[in-house]
Write an enzyme that holds these catalytic residues in place. Structure first.
Site, PDB file in Angstrom:
ATOM      1  N   HIS A   1      -3.961  -5.580 -25.063  1.00 30.45           N
ATOM      2  CA  HIS A   1      -3.609  -5.931 -26.438  1.00 30.45           C
ATOM      3  C   HIS A   1      -4.763  -6.692 -27.096  1.00 30.45           C
ATOM      4  CE1 HIS A   1       0.536  -4.840 -25.525  1.00 30.45           C
ATOM      5  NE2 HIS A   1       0.854  -5.034 -26.799  1.00 30.45           N
TER       6      HIS A   1
ATOM      7  N   HIS B   1       0.082 -12.687 -19.561  1.00 35.31           N
ATOM      8  CA  HIS B   1      -1.345 -12.809 -19.272  1.00 35.31           C
ATOM      9  C   HIS B   1      -1.731 -14.261 -19.020  1.00 35.31           C
ATOM     10  CE1 HIS B   1      -2.769  -8.759 -19.939  1.00 35.31           C
ATOM     11  NE2 HIS B   1      -2.011  -8.689 -21.025  1.00 35.31           N
TER      12      HIS B   1
END
Length: 173
Positions: free
Chosen positions: A110, A149
């Site tokens: 992303h 993440h």
């Protein structure tokens, strides 16, 4: 090997601090929305608009296409060869806010895609540079807040995205 261990310890410390901060709960709804803007539909919409308005020979559209042709394979190879576990798998008693689309976390796709787009769009529309890079930073930040993440996953995503965009711009322009 000591360097990687130190980096991982820093990552876990920063990740844990953020997820235990008092303001964490207030961030979740905004971060869900921000993260969705990096899912890819926005990029397809922008490319479609450019194709419709400027045609297939548009340097703008070609830079985006080449950027993704560089960024996506590198991202895929890194993610599937390094196989860094996501926080939920790496940390005991931790549950992410969202379910990630794949198993591994390094680098953040992303974040790399957001920075690739922000860099290319900023080149062609310089007046939007600050909001575009702010958006890209927030996409990466949202991925950490949502628990999918570690901070360094997003930092490497920044490097990958900007590098891919700069290379594509150098080839097109």
């Amino acid at each position: 090997m000591k360097l990687l261990t130190s980096i991982h310890k820093y990552d876990v410390f920063m990740f844990t601090w953020l997820n235990n901060a008092k303001f964490y709960g207030a961030l979740i709804k905004a971060c869900r929305c921000l993260s969705k803007t990096g899912d890819g539909q926005l990029y397809i919409l922008i490319a479609g608009l450019l194709l419709w308005l400027q045609g297939a020979n548009s340097p703008f559209l070609q830079a985006i296409a080449l950027g993704f042709l560089i960024e996506r394979p590198i991202y895929f190879v890194l993610k599937n060869s390094l196989k860094r576990n996501r926080p939920q798998a790496a940390l005991e008693n931790f549950q992410s806010i969202i379910v990630p689309s794949d198993k591994f976390s390094f680098p953040s796709g992303h974040t790399s895609a957001a920075f690739m787009m922000a860099t290319v769009l900023s080149y062609f529309i310089p007046a939007l540079m600050i909001p575009l890079f702010l958006w890209a930073v927030l996409v990466g930040f949202s991925r950490v807040v949502l628990g999918v993440h570690f901070p360094t996953d997003t930092l490497v995503g920044v490097v990958l995205g900007v590098s891919s965009a700069m290379f594509s711009l150098g080839q097109i322009i």
